[in-house]
Design a protein around this motif. Structure first.
Motif, mmCIF file in Angstrom:
data_model
loop_
_atom_site.group_PDB
_atom_site.id
_atom_site.type_symbol
_atom_site.label_atom_id
_atom_site.label_comp_id
_atom_site.label_asym_id
_atom_site.label_seq_id
_atom_site.Cartn_x
_atom_site.Cartn_y
_atom_site.Cartn_z
ATOM 1 N N LEU A 55 0.822 -1.220 0.000
ATOM 2 C CA LEU A 55 0.000 0.000 0.000
ATOM 3 C C LEU A 55 0.853 1.266 0.000
ATOM 4 C CD1 LEU A 55 -2.567 -0.992 2.809
ATOM 5 C CD2 LEU A 55 -2.687 -1.483 0.371
ATOM 6 N N LEU A 56 2.056 1.154 0.587
ATOM 7 C CA LEU A 56 2.908 2.341 0.740
ATOM 8 C C LEU A 56 3.864 2.441 -0.434
ATOM 9 C CD1 LEU A 56 3.851 1.993 4.522
ATOM 10 C CD2 LEU A 56 1.821 3.007 3.501
ATOM 11 N N ARG A 57 3.332 2.811 -1.581
ATOM 12 C CA ARG A 57 4.172 2.806 -2.764
ATOM 13 C C ARG A 57 4.670 4.213 -3.075
ATOM 14 N NH1 ARG A 57 -0.569 0.399 -4.120
ATOM 15 N NH2 ARG A 57 -1.016 2.064 -5.595
ATOM 16 N N SER A 58 5.754 4.225 -3.847
ATOM 17 C CA SER A 58 6.288 5.482 -4.337
ATOM 18 C C SER A 58 5.248 6.209 -5.191
ATOM 19 C CB SER A 58 7.487 5.170 -5.226
ATOM 20 O OG SER A 58 8.638 5.684 -4.693
ATOM 21 N N ASP A 59 4.524 5.431 -5.999
ATOM 22 C CA ASP A 59 3.621 6.058 -6.969
ATOM 23 C C ASP A 59 2.389 6.669 -6.304
ATOM 24 O OD1 ASP A 59 2.744 2.991 -6.907
ATOM 25 O OD2 ASP A 59 1.019 4.133 -7.609
ATOM 26 N N ASN A 60 2.085 6.260 -5.059
ATOM 27 C CA ASN A 60 0.884 6.837 -4.446
ATOM 28 C C ASN A 60 1.184 7.662 -3.194
ATOM 29 O OD1 ASN A 60 1.370 4.990 -2.451
ATOM 30 N ND2 ASN A 60 -0.581 3.923 -2.605
ATOM 31 N N ALA A 61 2.457 8.042 -3.011
ATOM 32 C CA ALA A 61 2.791 8.846 -1.830
ATOM 33 C C ALA A 61 1.954 10.118 -1.800
ATOM 34 C CB ALA A 61 4.282 9.176 -1.821
ATOM 35 N N ASP A 62 1.715 10.703 -2.980
ATOM 36 C CA ASP A 62 0.904 11.926 -3.018
ATOM 37 C C ASP A 62 -0.543 11.649 -2.623
ATOM 38 O OD1 ASP A 62 0.576 10.422 -5.306
ATOM 39 O OD2 ASP A 62 0.380 12.132 -6.672
ATOM 40 N N VAL A 63 -1.054 10.493 -3.077
ATOM 41 C CA VAL A 63 -2.441 10.151 -2.738
ATOM 42 C C VAL A 63 -2.564 9.949 -1.217
ATOM 43 C CG1 VAL A 63 -4.316 8.524 -3.152
ATOM 44 C CG2 VAL A 63 -2.658 8.996 -4.966
#
Lengths: 462, 628
Positions: B439-447
């Motif tokens: 869940l803690l991905r680079s691609d969704n840090a902004d989300v």
């Protein structure tokens, strides 16, 4: 495992064998949904649309729509229940067969087995029980947990524990390879390829399948209440076993020391399997084979839940009888005075001065006299107020099976992921689940760190 | 000095390393009058070890800081000389960016940023004392006797506390090579009552690039794509200056073995713990004698510098022996050392003395962040600096703290680990530390985190709206995939074969077809949907992730949800664990020692069992029933 109020919990709410009805109680957010999945009410009713404090008649069915039991289900919607959550009670037929099967179906459909005292704890946390009773809630949680842990530890002793450690070690080895490939990609390290890891995972899978089968096959034996028939040589232990089980299994002779190996018989009382163990007569012996038999008998005494101490009523109490009684001090024991068809020479008072028995019965194994009295007092010892903890035992076994099945599924998932060639973090997350699950069986609190193992295995540090 | 308005601030940050810079920039940008004090204003945001930012696990930290309006990602984007996508063949959860940084450029950029930020005062000074009144930090005193007052103090002093440098059999006090240590602040913290321990870390020698024969090495380029840490369209660059790879050999190992008595491992010059992820070459040779070679990465210290960092050759042997070791390596036969490697030993405060806001439990309004908390790495330091800074500011403003948790961020994982686990070495981030890493991905840090940035005022409304719009599009695309199916006709099946997957034998949704590992969303959409230009690359990537790994993601969401309850249970810091009957003696001792903030933290302390947690939940309910 940390208890979470988010989860729906399930437990058997009655003591097995105690009554004609066994209640399986479900509490939590998913209680009604779970009941809906496993319960088919008559007359096209729907539990989800049923009001609080209503009862429905119908059947519990398994995933193949096979009928498991005929039941009455009662519904208490939140907050009008003991836990102040949605509660469903499934009233099954008594005995362990129906209740454990229903319990298992509930765990397969999204609830988990309640921890000891968890219903009361929830009642407290949800404000159902007065704050001033916090201490007594704690005491209850603590004592029930300790009892359960003791039983779990006893049930898991020996081979299974070693097997599980071994399986965990094998899983850790695979995880170390997977995690190294993820976290240390910059390090130019050679990790094991999926093909080999898959084979190793398959080995683990087949071992777990074997354990599940063992658990299922051996369940009765492990669940059973162990009753050891103890006494010196030639007091009629084997005959007693025979009349209790109505079978000729033990070799009955009048030569002292004929029964050298403990012989087991299984007897069902109220659906509870009782394992009767006829131990070798205990006497001072120089015969090596017999000595082994005696040692085994002592071991059985230690493991037994209940002892039937048999003495010969037609003889005076001997030093060997007294010697045996010393070994029984800590045990729940019924004194069984055999051979009451002969002239009575024993002084009961003398014996009872030495040890307190839960009951004293007079029988003649040979003439089949007084046996029903003995059976009654066995039942009382098991199901009575100070009875043996059958429910905890069933829980421990259901829990093991539940855990093993979940672990099996997780390992299957990891094998599938590797076969599909999905990247390492996915099969690793499956294995981690299986690994933690097995840890719950052995009750470990210290978590082994994957990183520690990576540093041991690989030369890290570019 | 009291009452001198020139020397009165809202917040004082002690130290201008990676933690200090993030802390000071955040508080100043939040409108608080901030002073940043450093021993030397020419040494801001220094990178004393490897010339690199990012890497597995660390890259996620940089993006998380960036998602909330931090600085490191932006400055790295501007000053990298190479950028690479790591784990690109693996799933999105473990992909990471790694940059090679021009160290001098980075320092210059960061200093420029500090100097041009409103409300921020940069000043040279070595802090010798934290001024405390009524149990709260109210200012600092420098070694030259100047007093600065503030409502909060953030200490980010790195390896400077009683720093001691070791090379071979020589050792002397220093913060970093050639810099003064902070001797008195350490004593001051000890006197206040902080538990302090010591760690060590080390760095390899640097050589003159003109003396390296690169023809004997293999070239290591960047990914060659236009990659960025920052989510926010900050200016980046397109540099792609290569690194080089070579290996040690048996001669290298022989020389190390012959001189091992000079290695701190054998000489006893250093007996504190160093990071296991950065062992010296001495240790690698001793611990793995069966290995005939170890990799050495030759990394430029900057675009215009000839200095080359020898990643993998960390050692603090005497300088002459270091030269000998270096010259055994292929391509480094004639390499001349510019500066030798060294080890540094320093004080850190045991981090269980902190709250999850990084404020100390002992003294109010006193925060600690970075290497002083026992961590290692620029990224780990920056992330803590940011959190300490914003929480100091939130407290001054009278707002609720920003709480990072294991479920929402790597930063949360790190802080929780620091507060609950026993540190046996300087702490470095790895993805395997995060139980919810899918869940803690680079691609969704902004989300995950831009909402905090918005709340703090460090992210604009427009930026936040952009994140939300993209999320809407992902949802829209997913429902499109779910509601549109394909029938197994000849034409459809021809298309499917061209996409690289099996034809259909019965109708199926695009959603299910996308679940097949070999099917990529962009190819699928190109074949079966005309309006694909509605969605950009990022939307495609996120959608693909959500569809392909749906089962895994849902499972982790459920796991996190399960523990939500206990994570929110606040434990009062003054709870007397010894008075609680029903928990084990061991648990009482461990809990008294660590003083966890939440029941969730308590559950992660070794020696505290699930039953202890169960009992604690009953006690807490009785005490107040209060939840976070």
């Amino acid at each position: 495992m940390i208890e979470s109020m988010e989860e729906t919990i399930v437990a058997i709410g009655t003591r097995p064998g105690e009554s004609a009805i066994g209640i399986v109680r479900i509490s939590g957010k998913e209680a009604i949904n779970i009941a809906d999945k496993i319960f088919r009410p008559k007359k096209n009713l729907n539990i989800r649309k049923t009001g609080s404090y209503r009862m429905l008649y119908g059947h519990v069915i398994d995933s193949n729509e096979k009928i498991i039991d005929e039941v009455i289900v009662s519904l208490m919607r939140k907050p009008g229940s003991y836990t102040r959550e949605d509660v469903v009670e499934i009233n099954c037929h008594g005995g362990i067969a129906a209740t454990t099967k229903v319990l298992e179906l509930c765990t397969l459909n999204g609830s988990r087995l309640a921890e000891p005292g968890e219903f009361t704890k929830r009642a407290f946390l949800n404000g159902r029980i007065d704050l001033s009773q916090a201490e007594s809630v704690i005491d209850m949680v603590r004592s029930k947990t300790e009892q359960c842990m003791k039983i779990a530890a006893a049930n898991i002793a020996g081979g299974i524990k070693e097997k599980i450690y071994e399986l965990k070690k094998m899983m850790m080895e695979i995880m170390v390879q997977l995690e190294t490939a993820v976290d240390f990609i910059e390090e130019d390290l050679e990790t094991t390829k999926y093909g080999i890891l898959c084979k190793n995972a398959e080995k683990i899978l087949s071992e777990i399948s074997k354990l599940i089968k063992d658990e299922e096959r051996g369940e009765i034996l492990k669940n059973g209440i162990k009753i050891a028939i103890v006494g010196k040589t030639n007091v009629g232990k084997s005959s007693l076993l025979n009349v209790l089980s109505r079978k000729d299994k033990a070799i009955v002779t009048d030569i002292p020391g004929t029964t050298r190996d403990p012989v087991e018989e299984i007897l069902y009382v109220e659906g509870i399997p009782l394992i009767l163990i006829d131990t070798a007569g205990i006497r001072k012996s120089r015969n090596t084979i017999e000595k082994i038999g005696v040692e085994r008998s002592l071991l059985h005494i230690n493991e037994a839940d209940l002892i039937i101490f048999v003495i010969d009523g037609s003889r005076k109490i001997s030093s060997v009888d007294l010697e045996i009684m010393k070994k029984l001090k800590e045990k729940k024991t019924i004194l069984c005075i055999n051979k009451n068809d002969l002239v009575k020479r024993i002084d009961e008072g003398e014996i009872e001065d030495i040890q307190k028995f839960i009951n004293v019965v007079h029988v003649s194994a040979l003439k089949d006299q007084g046996i029903d009295m003995l059976e009654k007092s066995i039942k009382k010892a098991i199901f009575g107020d100070s009875g043996i903890n059958i429910e905890e035992r069933i829980i421990v076994n259901t829990r093991h099976k539940d855990i093993l099945k979940k672990a099996k599924k997780a390992i299957k998932d990891s094998i599938f992921a590797m076969k599909m060639g999905i990247s390492e973090e996915f099969p690793s997350s499956d294995l981690k689940i299986a690994y933690d699950l097995l840890g719950e069986i052995t009750g470990e609190t210290i978590k082994e760190n994957i990183l520690d193992n990576i540093f041991k295995e690989f030369c890290i540090g570019k | 000095m009291r009452g001198n308005t020139n020397n009165t601030f809202d917040i004082i940050v002690v130290g201008a390393g990676h933690a200090g810079c993030e802390a000071a920039l955040a508080t100043a940008r939040m409108g608080l009058k901030t002073l940043i004090l450093t021993i030397n204003v020419d040494k801001i945001a220094l990178m004393p070890c490897n010339p690199s930012i990012g890497g597995i696990g660390k890259s996620q930290l940089v993006r998380e800081i960036d998602a909330m309006g931090g600085q490191m990602g932006k400055t790295a984007d501007k000053t990298f000389i190479q950028i690479k996508n790591l784990n690109s063949s693996k799933g999105p959860a473990v992909q990471a960016l790694r940059t090679q940084i021009d160290k001098k450029e980075y320092e210059i950029e960061m200093k420029k940023t500090l100097e041009n930020t409103a409300n921020l005062t940069l000043r040279q000074g070595t802090v010798s004392e934290i001024i405390i009144e009524d149990g709260n930090a109210v200012g600092v005193k420098t070694e030259s006797g100047v007093i600065f007052k503030a409502r909060s103090v953030v200490v980010t002093s790195g390896t400077f506390l009683r720093g001691r440098i070791i090379i071979g059999d020589k050792d002397y006090p220093a913060g970093r090579m050639g810099e003064y240590p902070a001797m008195r602040l350490s004593e001051n913290l000890l006197n206040i009552g902080f538990k302090i321990d010591r760690f060590q870390t080390a760095t390899p020698p640097r050589v003159d690039g003109r003396t390296v024969d690169f023809s004997k090495t293999s070239i290591q380029n960047g990914s060659g794509e236009s990659l960025r840490f920052s989510f926010w369209d900050a200016p980046g660059n397109n540099n792609n200056i290569p690194c080089h790879l070579t290996y040690t050999n048996e001669l290298t190992h022989k020389i190390i073995a012959e001189n091992i008595r000079y290695s701190p491992i054998k000489s006893g010059m250093v007996d504190t713990h160093g990071p296991r992820h950065c062992p010296s070459i001495d240790r690698k040779v001793i611990n793995f004698p069966e290995k005939t070679r170890h990799p050495v990465f030759i990394e430029p210290e900057g675009a215009l510098s000839n200095e080359m960092y020898l990643q993998g050759l960390t050692t603090s042997m005497p300088a002459l022996i270091q030269q000998k070791i270096v010259n055994t390596v292929d391509g480094l036969e004639d390499a001349r050392i510019v500066r030798p490697g060294y080890a540094v030993e320093y004080d850190y405060i045991i981090p269980d003395q902190l709250n999850f806001t990084l404020e100390s439990k002992l003294i109010g309004n006193l925060y600690f962040a970075g290497q002083i908390n026992g961590t290692s790495g620029y990224e780990e330091a920056a992330a803590q600096g940011f959190i300490a800074g914003v929480n100091a500011a939130q407290k001054i403003r009278g707002n609720r703290p920003i709480i990072m948790t294991r479920e929402n961020s790597y930063i949360g994982v790190m802080i929780d680990d620091l507060l609950t686990k026993e540190l046996i070495e300087p702490y470095r981030m790895y993805t395997s530390r995060a139980e919810y890493r899918l869940l803690l991905r680079s691609d969704n840090a902004d989300v995950r985190l831009s909402k905090f940035g918005l709340k703090l005022g460090l992210i604009t409304k427009e930026q936040f709206a952009g994140v939300q719009l993209r999320e809407e599009k992902v949802k829209e695309l997913i429902s499109f995939l779910k509601s549109n199916g394909l029938n197994p006709g000849h034409k459809t099946n021809q298309k499917l074969i061209s996409v690289g997957t099996k034809p259909l034998d019965k109708p199926n949704t695009l959603y299910q077809i996308l679940k097949r590992p070999e099917v990529s969303i962009s190819r699928l959409m190109r074949e079966f949907y005309n309006g694909q230009d509605r969605y950009d690359e990022k939307v495609f990537a996120r959608t693909e992730m959500m569809v392909k790994y749906e089962g895994y993601i849902n499972r982790q969401v459920a796991e996190a949800k399960k523990l939500e309850g206990i994570e929110k249970y606040i434990i009062p810091l003054d709870l007397d664990y010894y008075k609680i009957m029903g928990i084990t003696y061991e648990a009482r001792e461990k809990l008294s020692n660590k003083r966890p903030n939440t029941l969730g933290q308590a559950s992660r302390i070794a020696g505290v069992s699930p039953v202890d947690i169960s009992v604690l939940s009953i006690i807490l309910k009785k005490k107040s029933g209060k939840q976070l």
